[in-house]
Scaffold this active site. Sequence first.
Site: not given
Ligand code: PRP
Ligand code: URA
Length: 211
Positions: A106, A110, A202, A205
Site C-alpha cells: 500500500r 494514498t 493481523d 503476523d
Molecule cells: C492483509 C490481508 C489482506 C489485506 C486485507 O494483508 O492478508 O491482503 O490485509 O486488507 P484490505 O482488504 O483492506 O486490502 P497485509 O497488507 O497486512 O499484508 P501481509 O499479508 O503481509 O500481512
Molecule cells: N488485514 C488483517 O490481517 N487483518 C484485518 O483485520 C484487516 C486487514
Amino acid sequence: MFDEKVHVMDHPLVAHKLTIMRDKNTSVKDFRELVSEIGMLITYEATRDLPLTTKPIETPICPMEAPTLAGKKVAVVPILRAGLGLVDGVLRMVPSARVGHIGMYRDEKTLEPHVYFCKLPKDIASRDVMIVDPMLATGGSAAAAIDEMKRRGCKNIKLVVLVAAPEGIRCIRTQHPDVDIYCGAVDERLNDNGYIVPGLGDAGDRIFGTK
Ligand code: PRP
Ligand code: URA
C-alpha cells in the site's frame, strides 16, 4: 444480506475452527494449521461447480460409467503474504492445481494498493483462478489482485477468504460483479485502522509469528 455471488460457509466445523483462530491466546502453530484446515473446507464449497464427465471402470461387482473430474484446469493465487497460509489447504483438495503468487503493498500516502510481484503459470488465462487471502477488509488488496488477473486475460475468477468485512464484500461486488466470493464468516465492520471487528487480528503476523 448479500446476493447469490457471496457464499458464506454455514458449517459448524468452520465456525468452531474460526473461534479458535479468533482467540488471541491461540499459538502460531495452531493458527497456521487452522488456516490450512479452513482453506480446505472452503475449497470444498468453492469447487462445487467443477464439471464432471464419466469414464468406464470395473468395480469388483460390475462395470460402470463412473463420474470423474472433466479436467478443468485450476490455479490458486495467494495474495502475499498471508494468502500463502491457504495454499496447502487448497492443494490438498485440488492436487493438480498450479500456483501463482501476487504481492501487494500500500502506498503510505494514498493507501492505494500496488502490485509489486506477480508470477503466474504461463497458461493462467485459460485456468479457473482461485485468489486466496485470509482477510477481506476494505477489499482494496483483493480488488487490485483481481484487476491484475483480468489484465492477464483471466475470465473465471473466484475469491476465497476466511473472514470478510461487509465493506470488503461491497467493494468486490461493485468493482468485480462477475467474481464469486467464498468466505468462512462475515464480521460486523472495520475499525478506524482498517481491521476487521471482531476479526482475528493481523493474519500475516499470526501465521508467520512476526509480532
Ligand atoms: C492483509 C490481508 C489482506 C489485506 C486485507 O494483508 O492478508 O491482503 O490485509 O486488507 P484490505 O482488504 O483492506 O486490502 P497485509 O497488507 O497486512 O499484508 P501481509 O499479508 O503481509 O500481512
Ligand atoms: N488485514 C488483517 O490481517 N487483518 C484485518 O483485520 C484487516 C486487514
